[in-house]
Design a protein around this motif. Structure first.
Motif, mmCIF file in Angstrom:
data_model
loop_
_atom_site.group_PDB
_atom_site.id
_atom_site.type_symbol
_atom_site.label_atom_id
_atom_site.label_comp_id
_atom_site.label_asym_id
_atom_site.label_seq_id
_atom_site.Cartn_x
_atom_site.Cartn_y
_atom_site.Cartn_z
ATOM 1 N N UNK A 1 0.828 -1.214 0.000
ATOM 2 C CA UNK A 1 0.000 0.000 0.000
ATOM 3 C C UNK A 1 0.860 1.262 0.000
ATOM 4 N N UNK A 2 2.060 1.170 0.560
ATOM 5 C CA UNK A 2 2.950 2.338 0.551
ATOM 6 C C UNK A 2 3.336 2.710 -0.882
ATOM 7 N N UNK A 3 3.243 1.724 -1.791
ATOM 8 C CA UNK A 3 3.580 1.957 -3.197
ATOM 9 C C UNK A 3 2.689 2.982 -3.880
ATOM 10 N N UNK B 1 5.109 -4.381 4.056
ATOM 11 C CA UNK B 1 5.055 -5.246 2.871
ATOM 12 C C UNK B 1 5.203 -4.420 1.610
ATOM 13 N N UNK B 2 6.207 -4.743 0.798
ATOM 14 C CA UNK B 2 6.425 -3.989 -0.449
ATOM 15 C C UNK B 2 6.683 -4.910 -1.631
ATOM 16 N N UNK B 3 6.188 -4.484 -2.768
ATOM 17 C CA UNK B 3 6.489 -5.188 -4.012
ATOM 18 C C UNK B 3 7.907 -4.819 -4.430
ATOM 19 N N UNK B 4 8.649 -5.802 -4.959
ATOM 20 C CA UNK B 4 10.053 -5.568 -5.310
ATOM 21 C C UNK B 4 10.222 -5.230 -6.799
ATOM 22 N N UNK B 5 11.268 -4.469 -7.101
ATOM 23 C CA UNK B 5 11.569 -4.123 -8.492
ATOM 24 C C UNK B 5 11.906 -5.409 -9.252
ATOM 25 N N UNK B 6 11.226 -5.598 -10.347
ATOM 26 C CA UNK B 6 11.481 -6.773 -11.176
ATOM 27 C C UNK B 6 11.118 -6.457 -12.600
ATOM 28 N N UNK B 7 11.248 -7.450 -13.494
ATOM 29 C CA UNK B 7 11.127 -7.141 -14.920
ATOM 30 C C UNK B 7 9.696 -6.805 -15.330
ATOM 31 N N UNK C 1 5.518 1.712 -11.503
ATOM 32 C CA UNK C 1 4.402 1.475 -12.430
ATOM 33 C C UNK C 1 3.437 2.647 -12.275
ATOM 34 N N UNK C 2 2.948 3.146 -13.390
ATOM 35 C CA UNK C 2 1.946 4.216 -13.338
ATOM 36 C C UNK C 2 0.775 3.828 -14.219
ATOM 37 N N UNK C 3 -0.422 4.131 -13.754
ATOM 38 C CA UNK C 3 -1.605 3.872 -14.570
ATOM 39 C C UNK C 3 -2.166 5.182 -15.095
ATOM 40 N N UNK C 4 -2.598 5.124 -16.340
ATOM 41 C CA UNK C 4 -3.171 6.306 -16.984
ATOM 42 C C UNK C 4 -4.510 5.953 -17.627
ATOM 43 N N UNK D 1 2.288 2.913 -8.516
ATOM 44 C CA UNK D 1 2.528 1.692 -7.745
ATOM 45 C C UNK D 1 4.043 1.486 -7.699
ATOM 46 N N UNK D 2 4.682 2.103 -6.714
ATOM 47 C CA UNK D 2 6.134 2.030 -6.618
ATOM 48 C C UNK D 2 6.586 0.651 -6.177
#
Ligand code: AVJ
Length: 315
Positions: free
Chosen positions: A156-158, A185-191, A243-246, A277-278
């Motif tokens: 959620x911090x993302x 809890x954070x999502x990690x940088x990946x491809x 990630x950004x949504x438009x 969504x960082x």
């Protein structure tokens, strides 16, 4: 509420680079769509964090270093449906830890459901729910001097730009006492080939979630967005890990918002930024923690190393 909504929409659509706040995704329809998102095959985040809570519960508890003889408060910011947390709660109860579970959520409805569910599934658990915006609720934490463990899960911090995340972490840090812990809890940088589909699922649920913003503006602010004249467009840059949504306008068009008595112009290809969504790594998290008194104790990863639950300590 409605005037705040109205002002935020007006402000966002009046900027040179149009944007809308992602917090407005979450009305009843948005909550339901988000539950569907969590169950999508492409949306790996929830499954990965569940894997950590299910299979590494003992490691989480060990890292929290809780004295089993001392009462503590287990506080969850943005508790939602508690699926992941229940795995932890069950083990804490069965190991006779002495604590209350304090879920905080903006949605009273979600809190009531969670409480009912916990009362049947874990009858020995004490639940004290608190309704509110977690930024504001943080101030209230200071009133108790019991040891605390704060859960802030689900990446959620993302949804916060880095500057906002820093302010949030500083505020969280200053509402804690030395030796209190945070599970972040954070999502990690990946491809890109893993991240992008999570925000662009085949079934079109994320698109509906994004467009729910326009539907809300149509309904609540008497506007005439023609949904068919806009597209859902997520983007992701692996080097920055964001990630950004438009929502993109398919044509040159005008939209009237009755409640504002105002017409907005959209150029063909013009974007409305709706969500960030960082994704994180140690370096980025450390820069967010830098000006706070929170430090990383340890990090727990899911089996695919997609997601991390960091255990932080207040120094
Ligand atoms: C709840 C903020 C973690 O950014 O991944 C899911 C919200 N947006 N699909 C995320 C979301 C589109 C989600 N968080």
């Amino acid at each position: 509420m409605n005037t705040k909504f109205q002002n935020d929409i007006n402000e966002g659509l009046s900027k040179a680079l149009k944007s809308l706040p992602s917090k407005y995704f979450y009305d009843k329809t948005g909550d339901d769509l988000f539950v569907k998102i969590m169950n999508l095959p492409e949306y790996y985040l929830t499954k990965a964090e569940f894997d950590i809570f299910k299979n590494q519960t003992k490691n989480i508890i060990a890292a929290l270093d809780i004295n089993p003889n001392v009462y503590f408060e287990l506080i969850e910011l943005g508790a939602g449906d508690g699926t992941k947390t229940k795995e932890l709660l069950k083990v804490l109860i069965s190991e006779n830890f002495n604590f209350d579970y304090i879920p905080i959520d903006i949605s009273n409805n979600a809190l009531k459901q969670l409480e009912t569910n916990l009362n049947t599934e874990i009858p020995n658990l004490n639940v004290t729910k608190k309704q509110g915006d977690y930024f504001n609720v943080l101030d209230g934490l200071k009133t108790s001097n019991h040891p605390k463990v704060v859960l802030f899960l689900g990446s959620n911090i993302g949804n916060m730009e880095d500057e906002k995340a820093k302010r949030f972490i500083s505020k969280l840090s200053s509402s804690l006492n030395p030796n209190d812990k945070v599970v972040l809890g954070v999502d990690l940088i990946k491809s890109k080939d893993i991240v992008l589909p999570a925000y662009n699922d085949k079934a079109g649920i994320t698109k509906a979630f994004n467009f729910n913003l326009l539907n809300r503006i149509n309904k609540e602010l008497d506007a005439n967005f023609n949904i068919d004249q806009f597209s859902h467009q997520p983007e992701y840059t692996e080097t920055e890990g964001i990630a950004r949504s438009y929502i993109v306008s398919n044509t040159d068009q005008e939209v009237h918002i009755g409640a504002l008595n105002k017409t907005f112009q959209f150029k063909k290809g013009e974007k409305i930024h709706t969500e960030i969504s960082r994704k994180y790594n140690d370096e980025i998290l450390n820069s967010i923690l830098e000006n706070s008194s929170l430090r990383i104790v340890t990090k727990l990863l899911d089996t695919k190393s997609y997601f991390a639950d960091y255990i932080l300590i207040k120094t």
